[in-house]
Design a protein around this motif. Structure first.
Motif, mmCIF file in Angstrom:
data_model
loop_
_atom_site.group_PDB
_atom_site.id
_atom_site.type_symbol
_atom_site.label_atom_id
_atom_site.label_comp_id
_atom_site.label_asym_id
_atom_site.label_seq_id
_atom_site.Cartn_x
_atom_site.Cartn_y
_atom_site.Cartn_z
ATOM 1 N N UNK A 12 4.069 27.137 74.631
ATOM 2 C CA UNK A 12 3.325 28.077 73.788
ATOM 3 C C UNK A 12 1.951 28.370 74.350
ATOM 4 N N UNK A 13 1.337 27.364 74.970
ATOM 5 C CA UNK A 13 0.027 27.552 75.579
ATOM 6 C C UNK A 13 0.114 28.494 76.779
ATOM 7 N N UNK A 14 1.129 28.319 77.610
ATOM 8 C CA UNK A 14 1.327 29.210 78.759
ATOM 9 C C UNK A 14 1.439 30.661 78.288
ATOM 10 N N UNK A 45 -10.261 34.892 80.834
ATOM 11 C CA UNK A 45 -9.257 33.962 80.300
ATOM 12 C C UNK A 45 -9.685 32.523 80.546
ATOM 13 N N UNK A 46 -10.214 32.263 81.734
ATOM 14 C CA UNK A 46 -10.683 30.911 82.065
ATOM 15 C C UNK A 46 -11.865 30.511 81.185
ATOM 16 N N UNK A 47 -12.742 31.474 80.888
ATOM 17 C CA UNK A 47 -13.879 31.203 80.005
ATOM 18 C C UNK A 47 -13.401 30.829 78.612
ATOM 19 N N UNK A 48 -12.372 31.516 78.129
ATOM 20 C CA UNK A 48 -11.815 31.197 76.810
ATOM 21 C C UNK A 48 -11.258 29.782 76.794
ATOM 22 N N UNK A 49 -10.547 29.395 77.860
ATOM 23 C CA UNK A 49 -9.994 28.043 77.946
ATOM 24 C C UNK A 49 -11.102 26.999 77.986
ATOM 25 N N UNK A 85 -2.161 21.676 75.476
ATOM 26 C CA UNK A 85 -2.638 23.061 75.553
ATOM 27 C C UNK A 85 -3.300 23.312 76.906
ATOM 28 N N UNK A 86 -4.102 22.376 77.353
ATOM 29 C CA UNK A 86 -4.788 22.537 78.634
ATOM 30 C C UNK A 86 -3.799 22.537 79.800
ATOM 31 N N UNK A 87 -2.755 21.722 79.691
ATOM 32 C CA UNK A 87 -1.706 21.723 80.719
ATOM 33 C C UNK A 87 -1.075 23.107 80.818
ATOM 34 N N UNK A 88 -0.811 23.716 79.666
ATOM 35 C CA UNK A 88 -0.246 25.066 79.640
ATOM 36 C C UNK A 88 -1.157 26.069 80.307
ATOM 37 N N UNK A 89 -2.466 25.943 80.081
ATOM 38 C CA UNK A 89 -3.410 26.865 80.721
ATOM 39 C C UNK A 89 -3.362 26.737 82.237
ATOM 40 N N UNK A 94 -2.257 28.881 87.484
ATOM 41 C CA UNK A 94 -1.643 28.695 88.801
ATOM 42 C C UNK A 94 -0.723 29.858 89.128
ATOM 43 N N UNK A 95 0.076 30.265 88.157
ATOM 44 C CA UNK A 95 0.988 31.394 88.362
ATOM 45 C C UNK A 95 0.207 32.690 88.566
#
Length: 247
Positions: A12-14, A45-49, A85-89, A94-95
């Motif tokens: 779901x995080x991805x 997106x990275x800033x949101x994470x 959640x962080x793992x999903x990010x 990476x993709x």
């Protein structure tokens, strides 16, 4: 959470970060960032994470301070969800990077992400070492300012303006100092504390886990020192006029 729930949260995080990245595309993008649209979306997106997980990590440690005493088995549902959640990010990013940048441009970031994904996957699936993972996410507090700095550079507000009379904005100067301060505290000091903890608790964990943690900390600590050098050179040790001439 059981394994099935954990995988659902990661998946779901991805999807959520992919959706966020897509939504940013429909927001009004500053004119100066039009030439680097992908970089702008990726950084937003990275800033949101970073904003989410940095605050979330502090909340976890505040609500369960015992976690700092036992980084191996102590955890809560809140901390388990955070790491998932962080793992999903990191999987999403990476993709995203692999599809939009060459390996020559992105190998450092992909190496960092693969290391983090490996360590976090071990934590969320075994429900062990989650405290260790939560502490590592304090680094995201610095990442907030690192990403804001990148956005300001895309807007031409940093040292690399390329104009005849380079001008660094007040926002960029303030961000640079906050970036440096939080980097020293939340990257360098945090990684140093984690390394010391890992070395003093090696007898409490399997050899494989110890070697995985040691390898991960060594790689990321090295990257953090390189990052510190690059930031010092770009923002504090280089004359803006010379920087603009070189670019």
């Amino acid at each position: 959470m059981d394994l099935k729930s954990t995988l659902l949260v990661v998946g779901g995080s991805v999807c959520s970060f992919k959706l966020l990245n897509t939504l940013v595309r429909f927001l009004q993008t500053p004119e100066l960032a039009h030439k680097k649209m992908w970089k702008w979306r990726n950084t937003m997106t990275s800033l949101a994470h970073s904003s989410l997980t940095g605050a979330w990590a502090v909340t976890c440690l505040y609500c369960q301070p015992k976690m700092l005493e036992d980084l191996i088995s102590s955890h809560s549902l809140l901390s388990h969800c955070l790491v998932a959640v962080s793992t999903g990010y990191f999987i999403h990013d990476s993709l995203d990077v692999s599809l939009n940048q060459s390996l020559k441009q992105s190998w450092e970031l992909l190496l960092h992400h693969s290391t983090v994904i490996s360590c976090f996957t071990l934590a969320v699936t075994s429900r062990l070492y989650l405290g260790f993972a939560v502490v590592s996410l304090l680094i995201e507090i610095n990442s907030v300012f690192l990403h804001i700095r990148q956005l300001l550079l895309l807007l031409g507000q940093g040292n690399r303006t390329g104009t005849a009379a380079p001008h660094t904005s007040v926002a960029y100067s303030l961000t640079s100092w906050l970036n440096l301060g939080t980097l020293l505290v939340f990257r360098i000091c945090t990684m140093g504390w984690m390394t010391r903890w890992l070395a003093s608790h090696r007898e409490h964990m399997p050899r494989f886990v110890f070697m995985t943690g040691t390898t991960g900390l060594s790689l990321i600590s090295t990257m953090n020192m390189v990052l510190l050098y690059r930031l010092l050179r770009a923002d504090f040790l280089t004359n803006p006029r010379n920087t603009s001439k070189n670019h």
